[in-house]
Motif scaffolding. Structure first.
Motif, PDB file in Angstrom:
ATOM      1  N   ASN A  37      36.000  42.960  48.933  1.00  0.00           N
ATOM      2  CA  ASN A  37      35.229  41.933  49.648  1.00  0.00           C
ATOM      3  C   ASN A  37      35.675  41.833  51.104  1.00  0.00           C
ATOM      4  O   ASN A  37      35.650  40.759  51.696  1.00  0.00           O
ATOM      5  CB  ASN A  37      35.391  40.537  49.004  1.00  0.00           C
ATOM      6  CG  ASN A  37      34.878  40.494  47.577  1.00  0.00           C
ATOM      7  OD1 ASN A  37      34.182  41.398  47.135  1.00  0.00           O
ATOM      8  ND2 ASN A  37      35.218  39.436  46.867  1.00  0.00           N
TER       9      ASN A  37
ATOM     10  N   HIS B  18      33.120  42.352  39.083  1.00  0.00           N
ATOM     11  CA  HIS B  18      34.103  41.303  39.341  1.00  0.00           C
ATOM     12  C   HIS B  18      35.003  41.610  40.525  1.00  0.00           C
ATOM     13  O   HIS B  18      35.874  40.839  40.845  1.00  0.00           O
ATOM     14  CB  HIS B  18      34.946  41.058  38.100  1.00  0.00           C
ATOM     15  CG  HIS B  18      34.094  40.702  36.927  1.00  0.00           C
ATOM     16  ND1 HIS B  18      33.528  39.461  36.779  1.00  0.00           N
ATOM     17  CD2 HIS B  18      33.679  41.443  35.877  1.00  0.00           C
ATOM     18  CE1 HIS B  18      32.803  39.451  35.664  1.00  0.00           C
ATOM     19  NE2 HIS B  18      32.877  40.636  35.107  1.00  0.00           N
ATOM     20  N   HIS B  19      34.805  42.734  41.134  1.00  0.00           N
ATOM     21  CA  HIS B  19      35.599  43.095  42.314  1.00  0.00           C
ATOM     22  C   HIS B  19      37.070  42.824  42.094  1.00  0.00           C
ATOM     23  O   HIS B  19      37.701  42.060  42.814  1.00  0.00           O
ATOM     24  CB  HIS B  19      35.101  42.345  43.551  1.00  0.00           C
ATOM     25  CG  HIS B  19      33.697  42.684  43.881  1.00  0.00           C
ATOM     26  ND1 HIS B  19      33.373  43.820  44.567  1.00  0.00           N
ATOM     27  CD2 HIS B  19      32.532  42.067  43.583  1.00  0.00           C
ATOM     28  CE1 HIS B  19      32.060  43.865  44.696  1.00  0.00           C
ATOM     29  NE2 HIS B  19      31.528  42.828  44.113  1.00  0.00           N
TER      30      HIS B  19
HETATM   31  C1  LIG Z   1      34.885  39.270  45.511  1.00  0.00           C
HETATM   32  O1  LIG Z   1      33.639  38.603  45.519  1.00  0.00           O
HETATM   33  C2  LIG Z   1      33.081  38.397  44.236  1.00  0.00           C
HETATM   34  C3  LIG Z   1      31.667  37.869  44.400  1.00  0.00           C
HETATM   35  O2  LIG Z   1      31.638  36.788  45.268  1.00  0.00           O
HETATM   36  C4  LIG Z   1      34.003  37.471  43.448  1.00  0.00           C
HETATM   37  O3  LIG Z   1      33.494  37.256  42.157  1.00  0.00           O
HETATM   38  C5  LIG Z   1      35.375  38.121  43.341  1.00  0.00           C
HETATM   39  O4  LIG Z   1      36.292  37.272  42.685  1.00  0.00           O
HETATM   40  C6  LIG Z   1      35.918  38.477  44.705  1.00  0.00           C
HETATM   41  N1  LIG Z   1      37.113  39.254  44.520  1.00  0.00           N
HETATM   42  C7  LIG Z   1      38.259  39.019  45.140  1.00  0.00           C
HETATM   43  C8  LIG Z   1      39.404  39.876  44.806  1.00  0.00           C
HETATM   44  O5  LIG Z   1      38.375  38.147  45.952  1.00  0.00           O
END
Ligand SMILES: *[C@@H]1O[C@H](CO)[C@@H](O)[C@H](O)[C@H]1NC(C)=O
Ligand code: HEM
Ligand SMILES: *[C@@H]1O[C@H](CO)[C@@H](O)[C@H](O)[C@H]1NC(C)=O
Ligand SMILES: *[C@@H]1O[C@H](CO)[C@@H](O)[C@H](O)[C@H]1NC(C)=O
Length: 484
Positions: free
Chosen positions: A114, A241-242
């Motif tokens: 992200n 879920h990144h």
């Molecule tokens: C990245 O963004 C997604 C969608 O908004 C979110 O679900 C996820 O937790 C985020 N990942 C991190 C590691 O911040």
């Protein structure tokens, strides 16, 4: 007595200094006992803060050449308490591969998800819980313990995170490999707190303490339709879920080296083979981890893995079937696990070798795979892509029982080398293979691309996410002009 592996409950009760000094003189400098980390995380024990300002001021006086010489001397000085590899592969004794893996695993926690950076070697949290318990880091406590000698010599002149990254870079350069530039300035963390989001393995709730919560479980398990149903499940590779963890599981911060096993009805499956691991699917995992989470291009990925696996070897020359070690998972007492106080290292009860070499050198089990990738694992060379492109590779098992590959021709000049399924992915994916062919044809290009990717690898971290941040902030860099 065995500690780390037995879980947090026991870790809290264990006393410090369990590795005896005469066995491994600077071992305790390299790895912080978990109980101390957990106390620090709970705030019940204050930690000496790292004095950043003082360190950065002091850096200007650092004698980089003598640091380089100290590390390169240590690299060739095989110690009885943890003998260096090389001789078992017909090469000179050297810790080069071990030090390079150390720097890579410290730095390879870097994530770009992200658009936000996390992990990286700055902080040197590999010395702390939870990173020092990750399966992928097995036996790196020995590497840190060896470098404890250099840390002892240089004291506060060098931070652990600068030392770990510089040691890997020195290992490459002093073995005839490419290194263009290195910059200092990384500061150390007092505990492993900032690595918790990257994964806590084997500890679900950690006695209910909020710091020990793990999100290691996959929200979505995924198998390819062609994959054996009994094969290990893995987190959803499409990354809805990144996640900050790698594509397979938490303790493997990168990629599952064995790769996915095909099911019997899948195209290409052969019942005659000892395994049916798929380099083609493995490529998708490599890309998912290196590109989607670590922010590497395909070209950088191929250069990094190729250069990494030019040096050193895998360790799994011991069959544990039928021994008491076989039933212990990675995070219990057993050969996977690094800090086995009392047992000191590896299964030293005669299971893996006897006498002075029990659990050591050729009897070490780290990952369970066995063998070097190249004919000169202590010296920079070009076997990695050359052999992969010219030889046919057949599935075999390591003595430990892990699925790997060897040259089909038993008369090949590369017959003593091995490949992981993840290595073979680089010649079984069209995009990767084109780059691998380019590197095999142009070694200077490979050297240059590897050096650039390595620089980026060891310089990016959460606090300094751009590869040139350390240089622009502190300006203490070397281009190794002093190396003849
Ligand atoms: C990245 O963004 C997604 C969608 O908004 C979110 O679900 C996820 O937790 C985020 N990942 C991190 C590691 O911040
Ligand atoms: C797909 C990615 C990768 C996988 C699956 C992988 C897997 C492995 C495994 C299983 C071992 C053996 C550990 C042991 O038993 O001692 C190993 C060793 C090693 N890896 Fe990797 N690796 C990957 C990428 C890299 C990269 C990017 C580098 C460096 C840039 C690297 C550098 C090394 C080195 C130097 C060793 C030798 C350690 C020694 O000699 O003790 N690897 N790797
Ligand atoms: C991954 O999980 C999402 C749901 O979170 C699902 O829609 C998607 O199909 C899954 N991908 C694969 C390749 O299974
Ligand atoms: C390990 O030893 C067991 C029992 O002796 C044997 O059945 C097995 O084939 C061995 N495995 C390997 C990979 O050599």
């Amino acid at each position: 007595m065995a500690l780390r592996g037995m879980g947090v409950l026991l870790i809290l009760w264990v006393t410090e200094g369990s590795m005896r000094d005469d066995d491994f003189p600077f071992y305790d400098l390299g790895t912080i006992p978990a109980w101390r980390d957990l106390r620090s995380l709970r705030g019940t024990q204050s930690q000496d803060q790292f004095d950043k300002e003082k360190y950065h001021k002091q850096l200007k006086e650092l004698d980089v050449q003598s640091l380089y010489e100290s590390i390169s001397r240590l690299m060739k000085d095989s110690k009885a308490f943890w003998p260096a590899d090389g001789p078992q592969d017909g090469d000179v004794a050297s810790y080069a591969g071990l030090f390079e893996r150390l720097a890579w695993h410290c730095s390879g926690t870097f994530r770009l998800v992200n658009g936000t950076a996390a992990g990286g070697c700055e902080g040197a949290r590999q010395r702390h819980w939870p990173e020092n318990e990750w399966r992928d880091n097995s036996n790196l406590d020995k590497a840190r313990g060896l470098l404890g000698q250099v840390k002892h010599e240089f004291g506060s002149q060098i931070s652990w995170s600068d030392l770990l990254t510089f040691a890997g870079t020195t290992a490459i350069k002093a073995s005839g490999g490419p290194a263009k530039k290195f910059c200092f300035g990384r500061v150390d963390d007092v505990n492993g707190k900032r690595s918790i989001p990257l994964g806590v393995e084997g500890v679900k709730e950690c006695l209910g303490n909020k710091f020990c919560k793990s999100d290691f479980e996959c929200p979505v398990a995924f198998r390819w339709p062609e994959q054996d149903e009994a094969d290990h499940a893995r987190c959803n590779l499409t990354q809805p879920h990144h996640r900050l963890q790698a594509s397979h599981s938490v303790g493997l911060i990168y990629v599952y080296p064995e790769g996915p096993e095909l099911k019997s009805s899948a195209k290409g499956y052969s019942a005659k083979q000892v395994h049916n691991r798929s380099p083609r699917f493995s490529a998708l995992e490599v890309r998912d981890t290196f590109k989607e989470r670590m922010g590497w291009t395909d070209r950088e990925t191929v250069a990094l893995i190729g250069g990494g696996h030019t040096m050193g070897r895998t360790h799994g020359n011991c069959n544990l079937t039928g021994t008491k070690w076989a039933s212990h998972p990675y995070n219990e007492v057993g050969p996977f696990f690094e800090a086995q106080a009392g047992a000191l290292r590896g299964p030293t009860d005669g299971t893996c070798g006897t006498g002075a070499s029990a659990g050591l050198a050729q009897n070490t089990v780290s990952s369970g795979f066995e063998g070097p990738w190249t004919r000169t694992p202590s010296q920079w060379n070009y076997d990695f892509f050359d052999a992969m492109l010219t030889e046919e590779w057949e599935p075999v098992k390591s003595p430990f029982g892990a699925d790997q590959w060897r040259t089909k021709s038993r008369h090949s000049t590369y017959a003593s080398t091995m490949r992981l399924t993840a290595d073979l992915s680089l010649v079984n994916d069209e995009t990767y293979a084109a780059i691998a062919r380019e590197y095999a044809a142009d070694h200077a290009k490979f050297d240059s691309d590897f050096a650039d990717a390595w620089y980026k690898l060891v310089h990016r971290s959460e606090d300094n996410p751009n590869e040139n941040d350390l240089e622009s902030k502190f300006g203490v860099c070397t281009r190794f002009e002093f190396v003849k």
